[in-house]
Design a protein around this motif. Structure first.
Motif, PDB file in Angstrom:
ATOM      1  N   GLN A  17       0.847  -1.205   0.000  1.00 59.73           N
ATOM      2  CA  GLN A  17       0.000   0.000   0.000  1.00 59.73           C
ATOM      3  C   GLN A  17       0.883   1.257   0.000  1.00 59.73           C
ATOM      4  OE1 GLN A  17      -2.389   0.174   3.529  1.00 59.73           O
ATOM      5  NE2 GLN A  17      -4.123   1.080   2.445  1.00 59.73           N
ATOM      6  N   GLY A  18       0.463   2.260  -0.746  1.00 62.09           N
ATOM      7  CA  GLY A  18       1.299   3.454  -0.870  1.00 62.09           C
ATOM      8  C   GLY A  18       1.162   4.403   0.308  1.00 62.09           C
ATOM      9  N   ARG A  75       4.122  -3.931  -8.144  1.00 58.73           N
ATOM     10  CA  ARG A  75       4.387  -2.534  -7.777  1.00 58.73           C
ATOM     11  C   ARG A  75       4.947  -2.470  -6.361  1.00 58.73           C
ATOM     12  NH1 ARG A  75      -0.155   1.699  -5.949  1.00 58.73           N
ATOM     13  NH2 ARG A  75       0.444   0.718  -3.990  1.00 58.73           N
TER      14      ARG A  75
HETATM   15  N1  GLN Z   1      -3.324   5.095  -3.021  1.00 59.40           N
HETATM   16  C1  GLN Z   1      -2.664   4.121  -2.225  1.00 59.40           C
HETATM   17  C2  GLN Z   1      -1.896   3.171  -3.133  1.00 59.40           C
HETATM   18  O1  GLN Z   1      -1.930   3.312  -4.313  1.00 59.40           O
HETATM   19  C3  GLN Z   1      -3.601   3.301  -1.394  1.00 59.40           C
HETATM   20  C4  GLN Z   1      -4.855   3.906  -0.962  1.00 59.40           C
HETATM   21  C5  GLN Z   1      -5.791   2.878  -0.446  1.00 59.40           C
HETATM   22  O2  GLN Z   1      -5.415   1.996   0.319  1.00 59.40           O
HETATM   23  N2  GLN Z   1      -6.995   2.916  -0.910  1.00 59.40           N
HETATM   24  O3  GLN Z   1      -1.281   2.277  -2.653  1.00 59.40           O
END
Ligand code: GLN
Ligand code: PMP
Length: 385
Positions: A37-38, A365
Protein backbone atom coordinates in the motif's frame (compact mmCIF):
# COMPACT_ATOMS: atom_id res chain seq x y z
CA UNK A 1 -32.25 -11.20 15.72
CA UNK A 2 -31.87 -13.26 12.50
CA UNK A 3 -34.56 -11.90 10.24
CA UNK A 4 -34.67 -12.16 6.53
CA UNK A 5 -34.60 -8.91 4.61
CA UNK A 6 -35.01 -10.63 1.28
CA UNK A 7 -32.48 -10.57 -1.51
CA UNK A 8 -29.80 -7.91 -1.47
CA UNK A 9 -28.84 -6.92 -4.98
CA UNK A 10 -25.29 -5.69 -4.98
CA UNK A 11 -24.59 -2.54 -6.93
CA UNK A 12 -20.97 -3.59 -7.37
CA UNK A 13 -20.89 -7.26 -8.39
CA UNK A 14 -17.44 -8.82 -8.46
CA UNK A 15 -16.02 -6.23 -6.09
CA UNK A 16 -14.16 -7.44 -3.01
CA UNK A 17 -11.76 -5.84 -0.57
CA UNK A 18 -9.24 -3.51 -2.25
CA UNK A 19 -5.88 -5.00 -3.15
CA UNK A 20 -4.20 -2.34 -0.97
CA UNK A 21 -6.03 -3.46 2.16
CA UNK A 22 -5.54 -7.12 1.27
CA UNK A 23 -1.78 -6.84 0.80
CA UNK A 24 -1.25 -4.59 3.84
CA UNK A 25 -3.11 -7.14 5.96
CA UNK A 26 -0.98 -9.97 4.55
CA UNK A 27 2.13 -7.92 5.30
CA UNK A 28 1.04 -7.48 8.93
CA UNK A 29 0.13 -11.17 9.36
CA UNK A 30 3.50 -12.24 7.95
CA UNK A 31 5.55 -9.57 9.76
CA UNK A 32 6.80 -8.55 6.34
CA UNK A 33 8.48 -5.38 5.06
CA UNK A 34 5.46 -3.58 3.62
CA UNK A 35 6.11 -1.96 0.24
CA UNK A 36 2.56 -2.69 -0.89
CA UNK A 37 0.00 0.00 0.00
CA UNK A 38 1.30 3.45 -0.87
CA UNK A 39 2.08 5.24 2.38
CA UNK A 40 5.31 6.68 3.81
CA UNK A 41 6.85 5.08 6.91
CA UNK A 42 8.70 8.24 7.97
CA UNK A 43 7.28 11.06 10.09
CA UNK A 44 5.30 14.09 9.00
CA UNK A 45 7.08 17.46 9.40
CA UNK A 46 7.16 18.54 13.08
CA UNK A 47 6.37 22.08 11.96
CA UNK A 48 3.19 20.93 10.22
CA UNK A 49 2.12 18.86 13.23
CA UNK A 50 2.76 21.89 15.47
CA UNK A 51 0.51 24.00 13.26
CA UNK A 52 -2.33 21.46 13.56
CA UNK A 53 -1.89 21.42 17.34
CA UNK A 54 -1.79 25.20 17.40
CA UNK A 55 -5.10 25.50 15.56
CA UNK A 56 -6.74 22.84 17.70
CA UNK A 57 -5.70 24.72 20.84
CA UNK A 58 -6.84 27.97 19.26
CA UNK A 59 -10.35 26.55 18.99
CA UNK A 60 -10.53 25.83 15.27
CA UNK A 61 -12.44 22.64 15.89
CA UNK A 62 -15.89 23.22 14.43
CA UNK A 63 -17.17 22.85 10.88
CA UNK A 64 -15.16 24.62 8.25
CA UNK A 65 -17.14 26.36 5.49
CA UNK A 66 -18.51 23.92 2.89
CA UNK A 67 -15.95 24.97 0.27
CA UNK A 68 -13.04 24.74 2.77
CA UNK A 69 -11.27 27.36 4.91
CA UNK A 70 -10.51 30.55 3.07
CA UNK A 71 -6.81 30.74 3.97
CA UNK A 72 -6.20 27.30 2.48
CA UNK A 73 -8.11 28.09 -0.71
CA UNK A 74 -6.06 31.24 -1.06
CA UNK A 75 -2.81 29.40 -0.37
CA UNK A 76 -3.66 26.80 -3.04
CA UNK A 77 -4.51 29.56 -5.50
CA UNK A 78 -1.12 31.12 -4.81
CA UNK A 79 0.69 27.77 -5.11
CA UNK A 80 -0.82 27.20 -8.57
CA UNK A 81 -0.08 30.77 -9.64
CA UNK A 82 3.56 30.40 -8.52
CA UNK A 83 4.08 26.90 -9.87
CA UNK A 84 2.09 26.99 -13.11
CA UNK A 85 1.36 30.68 -13.68
CA UNK A 86 -2.39 29.95 -13.68
CA UNK A 87 -4.95 31.67 -11.47
CA UNK A 88 -7.91 29.90 -9.89
CA UNK A 89 -10.36 32.06 -7.96
CA UNK A 90 -10.21 31.01 -4.30
CA UNK A 91 -13.94 31.64 -3.77
CA UNK A 92 -15.48 30.15 -6.86
CA UNK A 93 -12.95 27.73 -8.35
CA UNK A 94 -11.31 25.92 -5.43
CA UNK A 95 -12.79 23.41 -3.00
CA UNK A 96 -11.19 21.45 -0.16
CA UNK A 97 -12.13 17.78 0.13
CA UNK A 98 -11.68 14.84 2.49
CA UNK A 99 -8.85 13.48 0.34
CA UNK A 100 -8.62 12.91 -3.39
CA UNK A 101 -10.81 9.79 -3.23
CA UNK A 102 -13.78 11.84 -2.05
CA UNK A 103 -13.03 14.51 -4.63
CA UNK A 104 -13.02 11.91 -7.42
CA UNK A 105 -16.18 10.21 -6.19
CA UNK A 106 -17.99 13.52 -5.84
CA UNK A 107 -16.92 14.75 -9.26
CA UNK A 108 -17.95 11.51 -10.93
CA UNK A 109 -21.34 11.59 -9.14
CA UNK A 110 -21.83 15.19 -10.19
CA UNK A 111 -21.33 14.59 -13.90
CA UNK A 112 -22.11 10.97 -14.74
CA UNK A 113 -25.70 9.87 -15.22
CA UNK A 114 -27.38 6.69 -16.48
CA UNK A 115 -26.12 5.75 -19.94
CA UNK A 116 -23.11 8.06 -20.00
CA UNK A 117 -19.73 6.62 -20.90
CA UNK A 118 -16.54 7.41 -19.02
CA UNK A 119 -13.11 6.51 -20.38
CA UNK A 120 -10.34 5.44 -18.03
CA UNK A 121 -6.85 4.18 -18.80
CA UNK A 122 -5.78 0.81 -17.47
CA UNK A 123 -4.00 -0.27 -15.39
CA UNK A 124 -6.22 2.22 -13.53
CA UNK A 125 -6.26 3.39 -9.94
CA UNK A 126 -8.97 1.40 -8.23
CA UNK A 127 -11.54 4.01 -7.21
CA UNK A 128 -12.51 5.34 -10.65
CA UNK A 129 -14.53 2.48 -12.12
CA UNK A 130 -16.77 1.72 -9.09
CA UNK A 131 -17.75 5.38 -8.78
CA UNK A 132 -18.73 5.48 -12.47
CA UNK A 133 -20.75 2.27 -12.11
CA UNK A 134 -22.55 3.54 -9.00
CA UNK A 135 -23.65 6.61 -10.95
CA UNK A 136 -25.14 4.42 -13.70
CA UNK A 137 -22.34 5.15 -16.15
CA UNK A 138 -20.49 2.71 -18.38
CA UNK A 139 -16.78 2.36 -17.92
CA UNK A 140 -14.79 2.22 -21.16
CA UNK A 141 -11.23 1.01 -20.76
CA UNK A 142 -8.34 2.16 -22.89
CA UNK A 143 -5.21 0.12 -22.35
CA UNK A 144 -1.93 1.94 -21.76
CA UNK A 145 0.71 0.41 -24.01
CA UNK A 146 3.12 -1.95 -22.26
CA UNK A 147 5.95 -1.47 -21.31
CA UNK A 148 6.09 2.37 -21.32
CA UNK A 149 2.37 2.73 -20.49
CA UNK A 150 1.78 5.44 -23.05
CA UNK A 151 -1.72 6.34 -24.30
CA UNK A 152 -2.90 4.66 -27.49
CA UNK A 153 -4.28 7.79 -29.16
CA UNK A 154 -5.80 5.99 -32.15
CA UNK A 155 -7.78 3.74 -29.84
CA UNK A 156 -8.90 6.69 -27.74
CA UNK A 157 -10.12 8.51 -30.83
CA UNK A 158 -12.18 5.45 -31.81
CA UNK A 159 -13.70 5.20 -28.33
CA UNK A 160 -15.03 8.73 -28.15
CA UNK A 161 -18.67 9.15 -29.20
CA UNK A 162 -21.72 11.26 -28.32
CA UNK A 163 -22.21 9.32 -25.05
CA UNK A 164 -18.68 10.06 -23.80
CA UNK A 165 -19.11 12.36 -20.83
CA UNK A 166 -15.87 11.98 -18.94
CA UNK A 167 -12.22 11.06 -19.45
CA UNK A 168 -10.12 10.43 -16.36
CA UNK A 169 -6.38 10.99 -16.67
CA UNK A 170 -3.76 10.42 -13.99
CA UNK A 171 -0.25 11.79 -14.28
CA UNK A 172 2.13 10.89 -12.72
CA UNK A 173 0.34 7.57 -12.92
CA UNK A 174 -0.45 5.06 -10.22
CA UNK A 175 0.46 2.15 -10.47
CA UNK A 176 2.94 2.54 -13.36
CA UNK A 177 4.92 5.72 -12.63
CA UNK A 178 4.44 6.90 -16.23
CA UNK A 179 3.87 10.59 -16.92
CA UNK A 180 2.03 12.48 -19.64
CA UNK A 181 4.13 14.87 -21.71
CA UNK A 182 3.23 18.19 -23.28
CA UNK A 183 2.30 16.53 -26.60
CA UNK A 184 -0.05 14.15 -24.80
CA UNK A 185 -1.88 17.04 -23.21
CA UNK A 186 -2.06 18.92 -26.50
CA UNK A 187 -3.50 15.85 -28.19
CA UNK A 188 -6.12 15.50 -25.49
CA UNK A 189 -6.98 19.16 -25.86
CA UNK A 190 -7.43 18.73 -29.59
CA UNK A 191 -9.36 15.49 -29.28
CA UNK A 192 -11.92 17.02 -26.91
CA UNK A 193 -12.22 20.31 -28.82
CA UNK A 194 -15.89 21.09 -29.56
CA UNK A 195 -17.21 18.27 -27.36
CA UNK A 196 -19.10 18.18 -24.04
CA UNK A 197 -16.47 15.93 -22.52
CA UNK A 198 -15.31 16.72 -19.00
CA UNK A 199 -11.79 15.79 -17.91
CA UNK A 200 -11.00 14.61 -14.42
CA UNK A 201 -7.30 15.10 -13.97
CA UNK A 202 -5.99 13.12 -11.01
CA UNK A 203 -2.77 14.97 -10.15
CA UNK A 204 -2.19 13.72 -6.61
CA UNK A 205 1.49 13.11 -7.44
CA UNK A 206 2.01 16.52 -9.10
CA UNK A 207 5.13 17.27 -7.00
CA UNK A 208 6.56 13.76 -7.23
CA UNK A 209 8.20 13.86 -10.64
CA UNK A 210 11.80 12.96 -11.44
CA UNK A 211 14.79 13.40 -13.74
CA UNK A 212 14.14 17.08 -14.40
CA UNK A 213 10.76 16.35 -16.02
CA UNK A 214 8.05 18.97 -15.64
CA UNK A 215 4.56 18.06 -14.48
CA UNK A 216 2.17 18.91 -17.31
CA UNK A 217 -0.85 19.88 -15.22
CA UNK A 218 -4.12 20.13 -17.14
CA UNK A 219 -4.36 23.68 -15.85
CA UNK A 220 -1.51 24.67 -18.19
CA UNK A 221 -3.57 24.07 -21.34
CA UNK A 222 -6.17 26.85 -21.55
CA UNK A 223 -8.85 25.09 -23.59
CA UNK A 224 -8.40 21.83 -21.72
CA UNK A 225 -8.53 23.63 -18.37
CA UNK A 226 -11.99 24.94 -19.25
CA UNK A 227 -13.38 21.39 -19.18
CA UNK A 228 -11.18 20.00 -16.39
CA UNK A 229 -11.39 19.36 -12.68
CA UNK A 230 -7.87 19.08 -11.27
CA UNK A 231 -7.62 16.87 -8.20
CA UNK A 232 -4.86 17.08 -5.57
CA UNK A 233 -4.06 15.40 -2.25
CA UNK A 234 -2.09 16.80 0.69
CA UNK A 235 -1.92 13.31 2.11
CA UNK A 236 0.38 12.38 -0.76
CA UNK A 237 2.27 15.64 -0.81
CA UNK A 238 3.08 15.89 2.90
CA UNK A 239 3.53 12.21 3.83
CA UNK A 240 0.29 12.27 5.81
CA UNK A 241 -1.99 9.88 3.95
CA UNK A 242 -4.09 9.43 7.10
CA UNK A 243 -5.11 13.09 7.18
CA UNK A 244 -7.32 12.66 4.13
CA UNK A 245 -7.22 16.25 2.93
CA UNK A 246 -7.34 17.06 -0.76
CA UNK A 247 -8.66 19.66 -3.16
CA UNK A 248 -10.38 20.30 -6.48
CA UNK A 249 -9.75 23.14 -8.91
CA UNK A 250 -12.23 23.83 -11.69
CA UNK A 251 -13.78 26.65 -13.65
CA UNK A 252 -16.77 28.18 -11.85
CA UNK A 253 -19.47 26.39 -13.88
CA UNK A 254 -18.00 22.96 -13.18
CA UNK A 255 -17.26 23.86 -9.57
CA UNK A 256 -20.89 24.88 -8.99
CA UNK A 257 -22.00 21.37 -9.99
CA UNK A 258 -19.24 19.79 -7.91
CA UNK A 259 -20.36 21.72 -4.82
CA UNK A 260 -24.00 20.69 -5.24
CA UNK A 261 -22.90 17.11 -4.60
CA UNK A 262 -19.99 17.79 -2.24
CA UNK A 263 -22.27 19.39 0.36
CA UNK A 264 -24.26 16.17 0.68
CA UNK A 265 -21.38 13.70 0.47
CA UNK A 266 -19.21 15.16 3.23
CA UNK A 267 -20.26 18.83 3.54
CA UNK A 268 -16.78 19.82 4.68
CA UNK A 269 -13.50 18.34 5.94
CA UNK A 270 -11.12 18.50 8.90
CA UNK A 271 -10.79 22.13 10.06
CA UNK A 272 -7.46 22.40 12.00
CA UNK A 273 -5.60 20.41 9.33
CA UNK A 274 -6.82 22.86 6.68
CA UNK A 275 -5.54 25.88 8.62
CA UNK A 276 -2.22 24.16 9.27
CA UNK A 277 -1.66 23.22 5.62
CA UNK A 278 -2.50 26.79 4.58
CA UNK A 279 0.43 28.04 6.69
CA UNK A 280 2.71 25.23 5.52
CA UNK A 281 2.28 25.72 1.78
CA UNK A 282 2.72 29.45 2.31
CA UNK A 283 6.41 28.50 2.31
CA UNK A 284 7.35 27.15 -1.15
CA UNK A 285 10.35 25.37 0.32
CA UNK A 286 7.90 22.87 1.76
CA UNK A 287 6.83 21.57 -1.64
CA UNK A 288 9.48 22.55 -4.19
CA UNK A 289 11.96 19.82 -3.23
CA UNK A 290 9.64 16.83 -2.99
CA UNK A 291 10.62 15.49 -6.42
CA UNK A 292 14.31 15.42 -5.48
CA UNK A 293 13.49 13.93 -2.08
CA UNK A 294 11.62 11.00 -3.64
CA UNK A 295 14.00 10.62 -6.56
CA UNK A 296 16.73 9.86 -4.01
CA UNK A 297 14.56 7.10 -2.60
CA UNK A 298 13.76 5.73 -6.04
CA UNK A 299 17.46 5.67 -6.89
CA UNK A 300 18.43 4.02 -3.63
CA UNK A 301 15.81 1.32 -4.25
CA UNK A 302 16.80 0.67 -7.88
CA UNK A 303 20.54 0.78 -7.15
CA UNK A 304 20.02 -1.78 -4.41
CA UNK A 305 18.39 -4.07 -6.98
CA UNK A 306 21.14 -3.81 -9.61
CA UNK A 307 22.33 -7.33 -9.00
CA UNK A 308 18.93 -8.87 -8.44
CA UNK A 309 17.01 -11.04 -10.90
CA UNK A 310 14.20 -8.47 -11.11
CA UNK A 311 14.01 -6.20 -14.11
CA UNK A 312 13.45 -2.56 -13.21
CA UNK A 313 10.87 -0.73 -15.32
CA UNK A 314 11.42 3.03 -15.60
CA UNK A 315 9.39 5.18 -13.22
CA UNK A 316 9.24 8.93 -13.82
CA UNK A 317 6.96 9.98 -10.98
CA UNK A 318 4.77 8.86 -8.00
CA UNK A 319 6.36 6.79 -5.29
CA UNK A 320 5.99 3.49 -7.03
CA UNK A 321 8.42 1.25 -8.87
CA UNK A 322 7.36 -1.64 -11.09
CA UNK A 323 9.57 -4.72 -11.08
CA UNK A 324 9.36 -7.42 -13.74
CA UNK A 325 9.84 -10.89 -12.21
CA UNK A 326 9.52 -12.92 -15.42
CA UNK A 327 13.18 -14.02 -15.06
CA UNK A 328 12.36 -15.57 -11.69
CA UNK A 329 8.97 -17.20 -11.88
CA UNK A 330 6.00 -18.17 -14.05
CA UNK A 331 3.54 -17.63 -11.23
CA UNK A 332 0.64 -15.22 -11.69
CA UNK A 333 1.16 -11.77 -10.18
CA UNK A 334 -1.14 -12.54 -7.24
CA UNK A 335 0.53 -15.89 -6.55
CA UNK A 336 3.99 -14.37 -6.83
CA UNK A 337 3.01 -11.52 -4.47
CA UNK A 338 1.61 -14.08 -2.00
CA UNK A 339 4.79 -16.17 -2.27
CA UNK A 340 6.96 -13.08 -1.66
CA UNK A 341 5.09 -12.09 1.46
CA UNK A 342 4.82 -15.60 2.92
CA UNK A 343 8.24 -16.98 2.02
CA UNK A 344 10.40 -13.85 1.84
CA UNK A 345 8.55 -11.48 4.17
CA UNK A 346 8.18 -8.63 1.71
CA UNK A 347 4.88 -7.26 0.45
CA UNK A 348 4.17 -5.68 -2.95
CA UNK A 349 1.07 -5.05 -5.06
CA UNK A 350 0.18 -7.14 -8.11
CA UNK A 351 -0.74 -4.91 -11.05
CA UNK A 352 -3.27 -7.34 -12.58
CA UNK A 353 -6.14 -6.13 -10.30
CA UNK A 354 -5.79 -2.67 -11.91
CA UNK A 355 -7.03 -4.20 -15.19
CA UNK A 356 -10.70 -5.10 -15.77
CA UNK A 357 -9.59 -8.49 -17.17
CA UNK A 358 -6.70 -8.93 -14.76
CA UNK A 359 -4.03 -8.77 -17.49
CA UNK A 360 -0.76 -10.37 -16.48
CA UNK A 361 2.50 -8.63 -17.36
CA UNK A 362 4.48 -10.37 -14.60
CA UNK A 363 5.13 -7.13 -12.78
CA UNK A 364 4.60 -6.05 -9.19
CA UNK A 365 4.39 -2.53 -7.78
CA UNK A 366 6.70 -1.57 -4.91
CA UNK A 367 6.29 1.62 -2.85
CA UNK A 368 9.61 3.35 -2.20
CA UNK A 369 8.17 6.11 0.02
CA UNK A 370 10.10 4.57 2.88
CA UNK A 371 12.99 5.26 5.25
CA UNK A 372 16.45 4.32 3.93
CA UNK A 373 16.59 1.56 6.50
CA UNK A 374 13.37 0.01 5.15
CA UNK A 375 14.56 0.33 1.55
CA UNK A 376 17.90 -1.33 2.36
CA UNK A 377 16.13 -4.17 4.12
CA UNK A 378 13.82 -4.58 1.12
CA UNK A 379 16.56 -4.56 -1.52
CA UNK A 380 18.56 -7.12 0.49
CA UNK A 381 15.58 -9.49 0.57
CA UNK A 382 14.80 -8.97 -3.13
CA UNK A 383 18.43 -9.35 -4.22
CA UNK A 384 18.70 -12.68 -2.41
CA UNK A 385 15.81 -14.18 -4.38
N1 GLN B 1 -3.32 5.10 -3.02
C1 GLN B 1 -2.66 4.12 -2.23
C2 GLN B 1 -1.90 3.17 -3.13
O1 GLN B 1 -1.93 3.31 -4.31
C3 GLN B 1 -3.60 3.30 -1.39
C4 GLN B 1 -4.85 3.91 -0.96
C5 GLN B 1 -5.79 2.88 -0.45
O2 GLN B 1 -5.41 2.00 0.32
N2 GLN B 1 -6.99 2.92 -0.91
O3 GLN B 1 -1.28 2.28 -2.65
N1 PMP C 1 -5.55 8.97 -6.89
C1 PMP C 1 -4.41 8.27 -6.94
C2 PMP C 1 -3.76 8.05 -8.26
C3 PMP C 1 -3.85 7.77 -5.78
O1 PMP C 1 -2.73 7.06 -5.82
C4 PMP C 1 -4.50 8.01 -4.54
C5 PMP C 1 -4.00 7.47 -3.24
N2 PMP C 1 -2.80 6.98 -3.23
C6 PMP C 1 -5.67 8.75 -4.53
C7 PMP C 1 -6.17 9.20 -5.73
C8 PMP C 1 -6.41 9.00 -3.26
O2 PMP C 1 -5.84 9.99 -2.50
P1 PMP C 1 -6.37 10.31 -1.03
O3 PMP C 1 -5.61 9.42 -0.10
O4 PMP C 1 -6.07 11.76 -0.82
O5 PMP C 1 -7.82 10.02 -1.00
Amino acid sequence: MEKSIGTIQTKLPGTGTSIFATMSQMAAENHAVNLSQGFPDFPVSEELIDRVYHYMKAGMNQYAPMQGVETLRQAISKMFADKYGVTYNADTEINITAGATQALFTAISAFIKEGDEAIIFEPAYDCYAPAITLSGGQVKYSKLQFPDFSINWDELLRMINHRTRLIIINSPQNPTGSVLGREDMERLEKLTHNTDIIILSDEVYEHLIFDGMKHQSSCLFPELAQRTLVIGSFGKTFHATGWKTGFVLAPEKLMAEFRKVHQFVVFTSNTPVQYAIADFIGNKENYLHLGAFYQKKRDLFSKGLENSRFKILPTHGTYFQLLDYSGISDKSEMDFARWLVEEHKIAAIPVAPFYQNHDENKVLRFCFAKKEETLRKATKILSDI
